[in-house]
Design an enzyme around this catalytic site. Structure first.
Site, PDB file in Angstrom:
ATOM      1  CG  LEU A  35      -1.898  -1.164   1.352  1.00 54.78           C
ATOM      2  CD1 LEU A  35      -2.813  -0.960   2.563  1.00 54.78           C
ATOM      3  CD2 LEU A  35      -2.728  -1.349   0.093  1.00 54.78           C
ATOM      4  CG  HIS A  36       0.951   3.334  -3.300  1.00 53.07           C
ATOM      5  ND1 HIS A  36      -0.167   4.032  -3.703  1.00 53.07           N
ATOM      6  CD2 HIS A  36       1.068   2.297  -4.171  1.00 53.07           C
ATOM      7  CE1 HIS A  36      -0.677   3.477  -4.782  1.00 53.07           C
ATOM      8  NE2 HIS A  36       0.045   2.410  -5.085  1.00 53.07           N
ATOM      9  CG  HIS A  39      -3.079   1.149  -2.359  1.00 56.07           C
ATOM     10  ND1 HIS A  39      -1.724   0.981  -2.505  1.00 56.07           N
ATOM     11  CD2 HIS A  39      -3.656   0.425  -3.355  1.00 56.07           C
ATOM     12  CE1 HIS A  39      -1.484   0.173  -3.539  1.00 56.07           C
ATOM     13  NE2 HIS A  39      -2.634  -0.181  -4.074  1.00 56.07           N
ATOM     14  CD  GLN A  63      -4.979  -8.508 -11.137  1.00 56.01           C
ATOM     15  OE1 GLN A  63      -6.004  -8.785 -10.503  1.00 56.01           O
ATOM     16  NE2 GLN A  63      -4.493  -7.275 -11.179  1.00 56.01           N
ATOM     17  CD  GLN A 155      -8.155  -2.448 -11.824  1.00 59.87           C
ATOM     18  OE1 GLN A 155      -7.436  -3.412 -12.013  1.00 59.87           O
ATOM     19  NE2 GLN A 155      -7.978  -1.647 -10.782  1.00 59.87           N
TER      20      GLN A 155
HETATM   21  P1  AMP Z   1      -3.465  -2.250  -6.990  1.00 59.83           P
HETATM   22  O1  AMP Z   1      -3.062  -2.600  -5.610  1.00 59.83           O
HETATM   23  O2  AMP Z   1      -2.360  -1.720  -7.834  1.00 59.83           O
HETATM   24  O3  AMP Z   1      -4.254  -3.341  -7.668  1.00 59.83           O
HETATM   25  O4  AMP Z   1      -4.478  -1.032  -6.863  1.00 59.83           O
HETATM   26  C1  AMP Z   1      -5.599  -1.112  -6.024  1.00 59.83           C
HETATM   27  C2  AMP Z   1      -6.454   0.099  -6.232  1.00 59.83           C
HETATM   28  O5  AMP Z   1      -5.715   1.272  -5.918  1.00 59.83           O
HETATM   29  C3  AMP Z   1      -6.926   0.260  -7.676  1.00 59.83           C
HETATM   30  O6  AMP Z   1      -8.273   0.702  -7.671  1.00 59.83           O
HETATM   31  C4  AMP Z   1      -5.989   1.310  -8.204  1.00 59.83           C
HETATM   32  O7  AMP Z   1      -6.529   2.059  -9.271  1.00 59.83           O
HETATM   33  C5  AMP Z   1      -5.808   2.182  -6.989  1.00 59.83           C
HETATM   34  N1  AMP Z   1      -4.591   2.974  -7.119  1.00 59.83           N
HETATM   35  C6  AMP Z   1      -3.344   2.532  -7.392  1.00 59.83           C
HETATM   36  N2  AMP Z   1      -2.479   3.569  -7.494  1.00 59.83           N
HETATM   37  C7  AMP Z   1      -3.204   4.691  -7.296  1.00 59.83           C
HETATM   38  C8  AMP Z   1      -2.894   6.089  -7.294  1.00 59.83           C
HETATM   39  N3  AMP Z   1      -1.653   6.539  -7.508  1.00 59.83           N
HETATM   40  N4  AMP Z   1      -3.912   6.958  -7.048  1.00 59.83           N
HETATM   41  C9  AMP Z   1      -5.179   6.518  -6.836  1.00 59.83           C
HETATM   42  N5  AMP Z   1      -5.527   5.219  -6.823  1.00 59.83           N
HETATM   43  C10 AMP Z   1      -4.551   4.320  -7.057  1.00 59.83           C
END
Ligand code: AMP
Length: 287
Positions: A35-36, A39, A63, A155
Site C-alpha cells: 500500500l501507498h 491506496h 491477472q 480497469q
Molecule cells: P493495486 O493494488 O495496484 O491493484 O491497486 C488497487 C487500487 O488502488 C486500484 O483501484 C488502483 O486504481 C488504486 N490505485 C493505485 N495507485 C493509485 C494512485 N496513484 N492513485 C489513486 N488510486 C490508485
C-alpha cells in the site's frame, strides 16, 4: 484498535453480516497490497463514506501473464495492516490463493469491449483475471460501495461495465490519481525503480500534461498529440513506449477529430518496470 485480519471467506462474510445487521454501510477497497498513498486515498474515502470498511489484499494470480512479475510483486502485509488501521479500516481480508481459487476453477467473467484495447491488447487475459476476481470479491464481501483509482482508468471502466451489465448491487466510486510532489503517479511498482529510472519516469506525467495543454488549446489530431507525448518520453533514453492511446474516455474507442472527453493513456517500460498513467481532458467542440 488494530484492523482485524481475516484469511477465510467464511469469516469475512460473518464480520460483514454482523456490521450490516447493525445498520452500517459497507465500503470496500480491493488491492494487491504494498500500500501507498494512492491506496490510502481510497481507504480514507471509504472510511469517510461508510460505517464499516473492508480492505482486501490479494495478489491475484489470474491477472498476471506468464512472463509478468507475479512472483516478484511486493508483499508486505504487516505494513499494509498498520496503514489500514491508521486510516480506520475495520477489516483486512487477505486470503491465500487456494482460498480464492479451487484447483479446478473454470468460470470466468469476460468483458468484451472496453477490455480489448490499451492494456488489454498487450496483456492477454489480464482483464478477465481482474473482472473475475472483482466479481468474486463483490460476492464474498457484498459491499454497498467499492472504491477504484483513476490511475487504472481502463480497469475502472471495465469494472463499471461489469457491474452494470451483470446487475451487481454495488456502487463503484472512482478516486483521483494520487501523485508524488513531482508528478509521478504512486504505484506499488515504483519501488522497483532506481533513482535514475525514477527521474526519467517523470517524463510520463510531463508528457500527459503537454497532451492536455495541446488538446485544450484546440489540437484536433490524435496523431499530433501522440507524437508530442512520444517525443517527450523518448527524450529519456531509459524509457521505452509500450503504447500511447488517445481515445474517447467513455467508449475507449479511437476518436478523430478530438472532441468531448478524451483519455490520453500511456504504458512505458522504465528499465524492467512497466508503468502506466493517464489524463482525461475535455476537448473543445470544433468551431
Ligand atoms: P493495486 O493494488 O495496484 O491493484 O491497486 C488497487 C487500487 O488502488 C486500484 O483501484 C488502483 O486504481 C488504486 N490505485 C493505485 N495507485 C493509485 C494512485 N496513484 N492513485 C489513486 N488510486 C490508485
Amino acid at each position: 484498535m488494530m484492523a482485524t485480519v481475516v484469511r477465510t471467506k467464511e469469516e469475512i462474510r460473518r464480520l460483514v453480516a454482523a456490521a450490516r445487521a447493525e445498520g452500517r454501510r459497507i465500503g470496500f477497497v480491493p488491492t494487491m497490497g504494498a500500500l501507498h498513498m494512492g491506496h490510502r486515498a481510497l481507504m480514507e474515502q471509504a472510511v469517510a463514506e461508510n460505517g464499516f470498511t473492508v480492505l482486501s489484499v490479494f495478489v491475484n494470480p489470474t491477472q498476471f501473464g506468464p512472463a509478468e512479475d507475479f512472483d516478484a510483486y511486493p508483499r508486505q502485509l504487516e505494513a499494509d495492516v498498520a496503514l489500514a488501521t491508521e486510516v480506520g479500516v475495520n477489516v483486512v481480508f487477505a486470503p491465500r490463493a487456494d482460498e480464492m481459487y479451487a484447483p479446478d476453477h473454470s468460470t470466468w467473467v469476460q468483458e468484451e469491449s472496453l477490455s480489448e484495447g490499451l492494456c488489454g491488447a498487450r496483456r492477454p487475459g489480464h482483464f478477465r483475471g481482474v473482472a473475475t476476481v472483482c466479481m468474486k470479491l463483490f460476492n464474498i464481501v457484498r459491499p454497498d460501495r467499492a472504491y477504484f483509482g483513476r490511475k487504472d482508468y481502463q480497469q475502472l471502466q471495465v469494472i463499471r461495465r461489469l457491474v452494470r451489465d451483470l446487475d451487481v448491487p454495488v456502487e463503484i466510486v472512482p478516486v483521483a490519481t494520487v501523485r508524488d510532489g513531482d508528478g509521478l503517479a504512486k504505484s506499488s511498482r515504483n519501488q522497483y525503480l532506481s533513482s535514475d529510472e525514477r527521474r526519467a519516469a517523470l517524463a510520463i506525467w510531463r508528457s500527459l500534461k503537454q497532451a492536455s495543454a495541446l488538446i485544450i488549446g484546440g489540437e484536433k489530431s490524435p496523431r499530433a498529440v501522440a507524437d508530442a507525448v512520444r517525443a517527450e518520453i523518448v527524450r529519456e533514453g531509459v524509457l521505452r513506449v509500450e503504447y500511447i492511446e488517445i481515445v474517447h474516455a467513455e467508449t475507449l474507442e479511437p476518436i478523430a477529430p478530438l472532441e468531448g472527453p478524451i483519455l490520453v493513456a500511456v504504458a512505458v517500460h522504465c528499465g524492467s518496470t512497466r508503468l502506466i498513467d493517464n489524463i482525461v481532458v475535455d476537448a473543445p467542440a470544433t468551431a
